[in-house]
Enzyme design. Structure first.
Site, mmCIF file in Angstrom:
data_model
loop_
_atom_site.group_PDB
_atom_site.id
_atom_site.type_symbol
_atom_site.label_atom_id
_atom_site.label_comp_id
_atom_site.label_asym_id
_atom_site.label_seq_id
_atom_site.Cartn_x
_atom_site.Cartn_y
_atom_site.Cartn_z
ATOM 1 N N ASP A 149 0.905 4.009 1.566
ATOM 2 C CA ASP A 149 1.370 4.605 2.828
ATOM 3 C C ASP A 149 2.511 3.811 3.455
ATOM 4 O OD1 ASP A 149 -0.922 2.822 3.080
ATOM 5 O OD2 ASP A 149 -0.910 3.225 5.225
ATOM 6 N N HIS A 150 2.962 2.736 2.776
ATOM 7 C CA HIS A 150 4.109 1.953 3.256
ATOM 8 C C HIS A 150 5.277 1.955 2.266
ATOM 9 C CE1 HIS A 150 1.738 0.160 6.631
ATOM 10 N NE2 HIS A 150 0.783 0.645 5.843
ATOM 11 N N HIS A 189 -5.365 -8.526 5.844
ATOM 12 C CA HIS A 189 -5.437 -7.169 5.330
ATOM 13 C C HIS A 189 -5.961 -7.237 3.902
ATOM 14 C CE1 HIS A 189 -4.601 -2.964 5.486
ATOM 15 N NE2 HIS A 189 -3.629 -2.978 4.599
ATOM 16 N N HIS A 224 0.843 -1.200 0.000
ATOM 17 C CA HIS A 224 0.000 0.000 0.000
ATOM 18 C C HIS A 224 0.882 1.255 0.000
ATOM 19 C CE1 HIS A 224 -3.951 -2.007 1.522
ATOM 20 N NE2 HIS A 224 -4.008 -1.741 0.228
#
Ligand SMILES: [Zn+2]
Ligand SMILES: [Zn+2]
Length: 244
Positions: A64-65, A136, A62
Site C-alpha cells: 500500500d506504499h 512496524h 508494504h
C-alpha cells in the site's frame, strides 16, 4: 511549503481514500512520499501530474506504499520524461530490481536512480530530511522536514517517535483503527493520544485510515483528546495544507 494528502487510506482502500501517498512541495521542489495504489490517479487529480514528480521517497515496502511505483514509471516514460529517483530504506534497490525483473519491458525505459537511506539526515529533491526508524512489521522510516512537517509512516505510537515529531508545525500520523480493534504495528487513538500528551506540535493529521474508522471519527478524536489537548484532524484525499 505545501503538503497534499494524495492517499489517506491503507491496504484496504475505501472509495474515498486511496492508498498511501503525500506530496511535499516548496517553491519549485516536488517530492512524492510513498506511492500506494491510486496515488498516480490522485496526482493527476491534484493538478500536479506525474510529469512533475521525479523523486519518490518511500517509508517502507508494504504494497500500500509502493504499488503505483511501476505505473508511475510507465506514465512518466509515456509522457516523455526521462528519469526517476526512488529513495527508501534498506532493500529499496532489491525491490526495484525485482519489480523490473517481473515487468522486464520497463527496464531501461527511464534513467532510474535508486538510493537507500538510514536513520539520520540526508537530502532528497533538495529537501533536508531527517529519518527515524518506526515500530512496524517491516523496517519503516518516519521523515521530518525541518520544523515544518513530519510524516510518521506506518508505526505504533511510541515516545521516541513523539520526541522525533516534537516542534513540527504539522505531523501526519498513522491512526489506522479505532480503539476497539486489537492491533499491533499501528496505533490506536488512545495510544497515540498518550504518546502525544504534552508535546508541542502545531497540528496533527490522522492518516492511513482503514475502513473500520469510517463513521467513528468523533470518538477517535475524543479518545486522543483525553490525553492530548492539541489540534487533531482527519486528513482527506486531495487536501492541501500550507505550512509556514
Ligand atoms: Zn506498512
Ligand atoms: Zn501501510
Amino acid at each position: 511549503m505545501h503538503v497534499t494528502f494524495l492517499g489517506t487510506g491503507s491496504a484496504m482502500p475505501t472509495g474515498e481514500r486511496f492508498q498511501a501517498g503525500i506530496l511535499v512541495q516548496n517553491d519549485d521542489r516536488t517530492l512524492l512520499v510513498d506511492c500506494g495504489s491510486g496515488v498516480l490517479h490522485r496526482l493527476q487529480q491534484s493538478g500536479v501530474g506525474y510529469e512533475s514528480v521525479s523523486t519518490v521517497l518511500l517509508t517502507h515496502h508494504h504494497l500500500d506504499h509502493v504499488a503505483d511505483l511501476l505505473p508511475l514509471m510507465k506514465a512518466r516514460w509515456l509522457a516523455g520524461e526521462e528519469h526517476l529517483e526512488v529513495v527508501g530504506p534498506q532493500g529499496t534497490k532489491a525491490l526495484l530490481d525485482d519489480l523490473l525483473s517481473v515487468h522486464e519491458y520497463m527496464q531501461d525505459k527511464l534513467d532510474l536512480q535508486v538510493r537507500e537511506v538510514v536513520p539520520g539526515e540526508f537530502s532528497v529533491a533538495d529537501f533536508d530530511v531527517t529519518a527515524y526508524e518506526t515500530r512496524h512489521s517491516l523496517p519503516c522510516l518516519a521523515y521530518r522536514f525541518g520544523d515544518l512537517f513530519t510524516f510518521s509512516g506506518d508505526t505504533e505510537a511510541f515516545a521516541g517517535l513523539a520526541n522525533f515529531a516534537e516542534g513540527s508545525a504539522i505531523l501526519a500520523h498513522d491512526c489506522s483503527f479505532p480503539d476497539d480493534v486489537d492491533v499491533s504495528n499501528h496505533p490506536t487513538p488512545e495510544a497515540l493520544g498518550r504518546e502525544l500528551a504534552g508535546r508541542d506540535i502545531g497540528r496533527v493529521y490522522l492518516t492511513h485510515l482503514y475502513p473500520h474508522t469510517e463513521g467513528r471519527h468523533e470518538e477517535m478524536l475524543e479518545s486522543i483528546g483525553t490525553h492530548y489537548d492539541g489540534d487533531v484532524r482527519f486528513a482527506e484525499d486531495l487536501m492541501t495544507i500550507s505550512v509556514e
